[in-house]
Design a protein around this motif. Structure first.
Motif, PDB file in Angstrom:
ATOM      1  N   ILE A  94      32.056  31.655  37.081  1.00  0.00           N
ATOM      2  CA  ILE A  94      32.460  32.759  36.781  1.00  0.00           C
ATOM      3  C   ILE A  94      31.887  33.361  35.420  1.00  0.00           C
ATOM      4  O   ILE A  94      31.710  34.713  35.483  1.00  0.00           O
ATOM      5  N   HIS A  95      32.129  32.639  34.737  1.00  0.00           N
ATOM      6  CA  HIS A  95      31.804  33.044  33.116  1.00  0.00           C
ATOM      7  C   HIS A  95      30.225  33.552  33.165  1.00  0.00           C
ATOM      8  O   HIS A  95      29.910  34.445  32.623  1.00  0.00           O
ATOM      9  N   TYR A  96      29.619  32.853  33.968  1.00  0.00           N
ATOM     10  CA  TYR A  96      28.056  33.180  33.890  1.00  0.00           C
ATOM     11  C   TYR A  96      27.793  34.267  34.686  1.00  0.00           C
ATOM     12  O   TYR A  96      26.666  35.041  34.519  1.00  0.00           O
ATOM     13  N   GLU A 126      46.272  41.934  28.280  1.00  0.00           N
ATOM     14  CA  GLU A 126      46.696  43.189  28.813  1.00  0.00           C
ATOM     15  C   GLU A 126      46.561  43.290  30.510  1.00  0.00           C
ATOM     16  O   GLU A 126      47.439  43.846  31.278  1.00  0.00           O
ATOM     17  N   LYS A 127      45.722  42.615  31.063  1.00  0.00           N
ATOM     18  CA  LYS A 127      45.128  42.452  32.358  1.00  0.00           C
ATOM     19  C   LYS A 127      44.781  41.038  33.024  1.00  0.00           C
ATOM     20  O   LYS A 127      43.994  40.346  32.130  1.00  0.00           O
ATOM     21  N   ILE A 128      45.326  40.573  34.213  1.00  0.00           N
ATOM     22  CA  ILE A 128      44.832  39.176  34.370  1.00  0.00           C
ATOM     23  C   ILE A 128      44.115  39.360  35.799  1.00  0.00           C
ATOM     24  O   ILE A 128      44.892  39.986  36.696  1.00  0.00           O
ATOM     25  N   TYR A 129      43.095  38.913  35.991  1.00  0.00           N
ATOM     26  CA  TYR A 129      42.360  38.823  37.469  1.00  0.00           C
ATOM     27  C   TYR A 129      42.401  37.321  37.908  1.00  0.00           C
ATOM     28  O   TYR A 129      41.966  36.452  37.103  1.00  0.00           O
ATOM     29  N   LEU A 130      42.940  37.064  39.073  1.00  0.00           N
ATOM     30  CA  LEU A 130      42.891  35.694  39.706  1.00  0.00           C
ATOM     31  C   LEU A 130      41.567  35.556  40.399  1.00  0.00           C
ATOM     32  O   LEU A 130      41.437  36.439  41.319  1.00  0.00           O
ATOM     33  N   VAL A 131      40.962  34.405  40.311  1.00  0.00           N
ATOM     34  CA  VAL A 131      39.884  33.958  41.046  1.00  0.00           C
ATOM     35  C   VAL A 131      40.396  32.659  41.785  1.00  0.00           C
ATOM     36  O   VAL A 131      40.624  31.808  40.956  1.00  0.00           O
ATOM     37  N   LEU A 132      40.363  32.544  43.007  1.00  0.00           N
ATOM     38  CA  LEU A 132      40.501  31.180  43.598  1.00  0.00           C
ATOM     39  C   LEU A 132      39.345  30.545  43.775  1.00  0.00           C
ATOM     40  O   LEU A 132      38.292  30.900  44.424  1.00  0.00           O
ATOM     41  N   SER A 133      39.137  29.327  43.285  1.00  0.00           N
ATOM     42  CA  SER A 133      38.155  28.410  43.270  1.00  0.00           C
ATOM     43  C   SER A 133      38.367  27.734  44.629  1.00  0.00           C
ATOM     44  O   SER A 133      39.412  27.656  45.226  1.00  0.00           O
ATOM     45  N   ASN A 134      37.090  27.114  45.127  1.00  0.00           N
ATOM     46  CA  ASN A 134      36.916  26.372  46.464  1.00  0.00           C
ATOM     47  C   ASN A 134      36.911  24.935  46.188  1.00  0.00           C
ATOM     48  O   ASN A 134      36.551  24.292  47.118  1.00  0.00           O
ATOM     49  N   ASN A 135      37.320  24.599  44.971  1.00  0.00           N
ATOM     50  CA  ASN A 135      37.632  23.355  44.619  1.00  0.00           C
ATOM     51  C   ASN A 135      39.125  22.968  44.483  1.00  0.00           C
ATOM     52  O   ASN A 135      39.763  23.841  43.925  1.00  0.00           O
ATOM     53  N   ASP A 136      39.349  21.884  45.272  1.00  0.00           N
ATOM     54  CA  ASP A 136      41.028  21.801  45.072  1.00  0.00           C
ATOM     55  C   ASP A 136      41.207  20.333  44.446  1.00  0.00           C
ATOM     56  O   ASP A 136      40.397  19.472  44.220  1.00  0.00           O
ATOM     57  N   ILE A 137      42.457  20.160  43.993  1.00  0.00           N
ATOM     58  CA  ILE A 137      42.783  18.792  43.267  1.00  0.00           C
ATOM     59  C   ILE A 137      42.799  17.621  44.132  1.00  0.00           C
ATOM     60  O   ILE A 137      43.581  17.776  45.239  1.00  0.00           O
ATOM     61  N   ASP A 138      42.572  16.475  43.883  1.00  0.00           N
ATOM     62  CA  ASP A 138      42.708  15.230  44.452  1.00  0.00           C
ATOM     63  C   ASP A 138      44.087  14.651  43.752  1.00  0.00           C
ATOM     64  O   ASP A 138      43.833  14.094  42.579  1.00  0.00           O
ATOM     65  N   GLY A 139      45.222  14.879  44.592  1.00  0.00           N
ATOM     66  CA  GLY A 139      46.450  14.458  43.950  1.00  0.00           C
ATOM     67  C   GLY A 139      46.598  12.734  43.733  1.00  0.00           C
ATOM     68  O   GLY A 139      47.134  12.459  42.648  1.00  0.00           O
ATOM     69  N   TYR A 157      40.165  27.744  53.049  1.00  0.00           N
ATOM     70  CA  TYR A 157      39.977  28.571  51.888  1.00  0.00           C
ATOM     71  C   TYR A 157      40.393  29.806  52.145  1.00  0.00           C
ATOM     72  O   TYR A 157      40.968  30.575  51.251  1.00  0.00           O
ATOM     73  N   THR A 158      39.996  30.407  53.203  1.00  0.00           N
ATOM     74  CA  THR A 158      40.427  31.643  53.645  1.00  0.00           C
ATOM     75  C   THR A 158      42.106  31.871  53.787  1.00  0.00           C
ATOM     76  O   THR A 158      42.609  32.742  53.280  1.00  0.00           O
ATOM     77  N   PHE A 177      40.739  37.231  43.960  1.00  0.00           N
ATOM     78  CA  PHE A 177      39.289  37.432  44.363  1.00  0.00           C
ATOM     79  C   PHE A 177      38.705  35.822  44.802  1.00  0.00           C
ATOM     80  O   PHE A 177      39.108  34.932  44.137  1.00  0.00           O
ATOM     81  N   SER A 178      37.829  35.922  45.710  1.00  0.00           N
ATOM     82  CA  SER A 178      37.261  34.952  46.423  1.00  0.00           C
ATOM     83  C   SER A 178      35.904  34.500  45.244  1.00  0.00           C
ATOM     84  O   SER A 178      35.656  35.337  44.772  1.00  0.00           O
ATOM     85  N   MET A 179      35.557  33.492  45.512  1.00  0.00           N
ATOM     86  CA  MET A 179      34.345  33.262  44.775  1.00  0.00           C
ATOM     87  C   MET A 179      33.169  34.033  45.302  1.00  0.00           C
ATOM     88  O   MET A 179      32.154  34.473  44.609  1.00  0.00           O
ATOM     89  N   GLU A 180      32.999  34.125  46.282  1.00  0.00           N
ATOM     90  CA  GLU A 180      32.056  35.276  47.056  1.00  0.00           C
ATOM     91  C   GLU A 180      32.094  36.729  46.340  1.00  0.00           C
ATOM     92  O   GLU A 180      31.101  37.280  46.200  1.00  0.00           O
ATOM     93  N   GLU A 181      33.245  37.180  46.339  1.00  0.00           N
ATOM     94  CA  GLU A 181      33.556  38.329  45.750  1.00  0.00           C
ATOM     95  C   GLU A 181      33.522  38.493  44.469  1.00  0.00           C
ATOM     96  O   GLU A 181      32.598  39.462  43.821  1.00  0.00           O
ATOM     97  N   ALA A 182      33.525  37.357  43.654  1.00  0.00           N
ATOM     98  CA  ALA A 182      33.189  37.288  42.282  1.00  0.00           C
ATOM     99  C   ALA A 182      31.802  37.393  41.936  1.00  0.00           C
ATOM    100  O   ALA A 182      31.149  37.883  41.117  1.00  0.00           O
TER     101      ALA A 182
END
Length: 545
Positions: free
Chosen positions: A354-356, A478-491, A510-511, A526-531
């Motif tokens: 996302i940063h890049y 001031e403002k927070i945007y959420l981006v959902l990663s397609n990677n999830d945690i291995d518990g 993911y959807t 935001f999805s990764m694709e939208e980002a």
């Protein structure tokens, strides 16, 4: 011997110990006691008394407890009153997660008055004030040490508290805590500092234990250095190699080759054909653990310049990373340029991607952007990369970040900041050696973050997310945007020393996760694709303009 105890109040009387009670409310100190609702302060007092052998002992009891809350202004007021009472030691076996210039100044003032503040380090290796200030002696527990008091770093020590380990039917339970350790150390140091004459307490502790405090934050930097110039064609040996596709998309134009571990040869970034048409080799490790250099690589390519970026076994890093402590100052400067920060709740949440993407979009629109990252990969992507500090001390780190940003704003033609905050906005787990979360706190204190892009994992706990978002807003975002990663945690990896591990989610799950998160939070996610498509970037620019 006069000791101040800033805690939840003392409800006992102790033989041969004088007690003077103070009630601290709304930043004001009153010479009276109030009803004790929490026993923590009393237990700390017992620990001090049990280990203090001074002939005469007076304890100043500052009750800063307010219905389960601890306000910084009350701690500050208590410290200032303790200074007036000319105590020798101040014990603070509690801590807050919010950095405060007023609290830092009070601790510095105490030290300048020959008063030692002893404070409990965080139980979870995260941020805790005042223990994280260089003017304060930070105390933790190490049950494996043989020394009575062991120096961890300049102003941090550890002690063993094996008497808090209880055996029950061959099973051991450890009831020790840094709170009681801090109180115990206060009692032990009182024995060392007892005297009828004026003495230098700082020097005594330095001579016996090697403890060093610091109040010197004077500026030693007046200009900013340019980013390191990477001359000639560059080949990259990348760890882990799964990030190769990302690097192919996001790299400087002179990064022309990569190392293929399967064939043991370098191949072109554009055509995947074997090549040696490059001038230097950059070994880039983006992982937290150390890796070993491929056998024979240095000998085979000894005519090439080789640079090491990240953690490698028995190899020193290339001098291409910036260091925060190169930009020290004793004051915070006003920053004027807008700040976009990218952070995450845990590791492997696509924060670097996302940063890049934002970096590419800003530069494409001819925006003069200063990009900061702690990821070694940023070097071959044209960013300013800071070495992730092994030790993060407040308020020094806040002054250092602010000074670096101020020097850039005053010496460069720039429009905006884009910061990839190393670590996460909280601890990854109790085992992690890196202090994740502290760096985020430092950036929030050092600058006014206008936009924060928060990368989250699909199985994120909604209440935890709301709590973290509230914390960010409270700290001036001031403002927070959420981006959902397609990677999830291995518990199953929550106790891994190198942080939790992740796996990639399939498209259907993911959807569903995006819809669930949007319905739960009520904000756009935001999805990764939208980002990556630029939608996130457009929203951010609209907000800033």
């Amino acid at each position: 011997m006069k000791i101040a105890l800033i805690d939840t109040g003392i409800d006992n009387k102790f033989e041969n110990v004088k007690l003077e009670h103070f009630c601290v409310e709304k930043g004001h100190v009153k010479s009276k006691s109030k009803a004790i609702k929490e026993s923590h302060g009393t237990e700390c007092c017992k620990e001090i008394i049990n280990h203090c052998k001074c002939k005469e002992l007076k304890i100043f009891d500052f009750n800063v407890w307010n219905d389960g809350n601890i306000e910084i202004k009350n701690i500050v007021a208590a410290i200032n009153r303790a200074i007036k009472e000319q105590v020798t030691l101040i014990n603070i076996s509690l801590g807050v997660t919010e950095n405060s210039i007023e609290l830092a100044d009070a601790c510095k003032e105490a030290l300048m008055n020959n008063i030692i503040i002893v404070s409990a380090a965080s139980h979870r290796n995260t941020v805790s004030f005042p223990a994280d200030y260089r003017t304060v002696l930070s105390v933790n527990v190490d049950q494996n040490q043989s020394e009575k008091i062991k120096l961890v770093d300049d102003n941090s020590i550890s002690i063993s508290m094996r008497d808090y380990i209880i055996d029950d039917n061959e099973e051991k339970f450890d009831f020790s805590s840094s709170s009681m350790a801090s109180a115990r150390v206060t009692g032990l140091l009182a024995n060392e500092l007892e005297g009828d004459f004026v003495q230098d307490n700082l020097r005594i502790l330095n001579k016996k234990y090697g403890i060093k405090f610091s109040t010197n934050n004077s500026s030693k930097t007046e200009k900013i250095e340019d980013k390191p110039i990477i001359n000639g064609n560059v080949a990259v040996v990348l760890y882990p190699q799964k990030q190769l596709e990302k690097l192919k998309e996001n790299r400087l134009i002179n990064v022309v080759a990569y190392f293929d571990f399967e064939s043991g040869s370098f191949k072109g970034m554009d055509n995947d054909e074997v090549t040696d048409n490059f001038d230097s080799i950059f070994l880039v490790n983006t992982m937290y653990n150390d890796v070993r250099v491929p056998k024979g690589l240095e000998e085979k390519y000894k005519e090439k310049r080789i640079y090491y970026l990240g953690n490698f076994i028995d190899v020193e890093n290339a001098k291409l990373f910036r260091k925060y402590d190169s930009y020290t100052s004793d004051e915070l400067s006003i920053l004027e340029k807008p700040v976009i920060a990218v952070a995450s709740l845990c590791s492997e949440c696509n924060k670097n991607d996302i940063h890049y993407e934002l970096y590419k979009s800003l530069t494409k629109d001819n925006v003069q952007v200063e990009a900061i990252s702690n990821n070694p990969l940023g070097i071959v992507q044209g960013m300013n990369v800071f070495e992730f500090p092994q030790e993060i001390k407040f308020p020094n780190i806040v002054y250092e970040i602010n000074q670096y940003m101020y020097l850039n704003e005053t010496n460069k033609d720039m429009d905006i900041w884009l910061i990839n905050i190393g670590g996460a906005i909280g601890p990854l787990n109790g085992m992690n050696l890196y202090k994740f979360g502290k760096l985020a706190d430092a950036y929030l204190s050092a600058s006014n973050v206008d936009i924060l892009v928060l990368c989250v994992n699909p199985s994120v706990d909604i209440e935890h997310l709301r709590y973290e978002m509230g914390f960010l807003y409270k700290n001036g975002v001031e403002k927070i945007y959420l981006v959902l990663s397609n990677n999830d945690i291995d518990g199953s990896t929550t106790d891994y020393r190198d942080g939790v591990q992740t796996y990639q989610l399939d498209s259907t799950k993911y959807t569903d996760s995006i819809k669930y998160l949007q319905d739960s939070i009520g904000d756009k996610v935001f999805s990764m694709e939208e980002a990556k498509s630029g939608l996130l970037y457009k929203e951010i620019i609209n907000d800033l303009t």
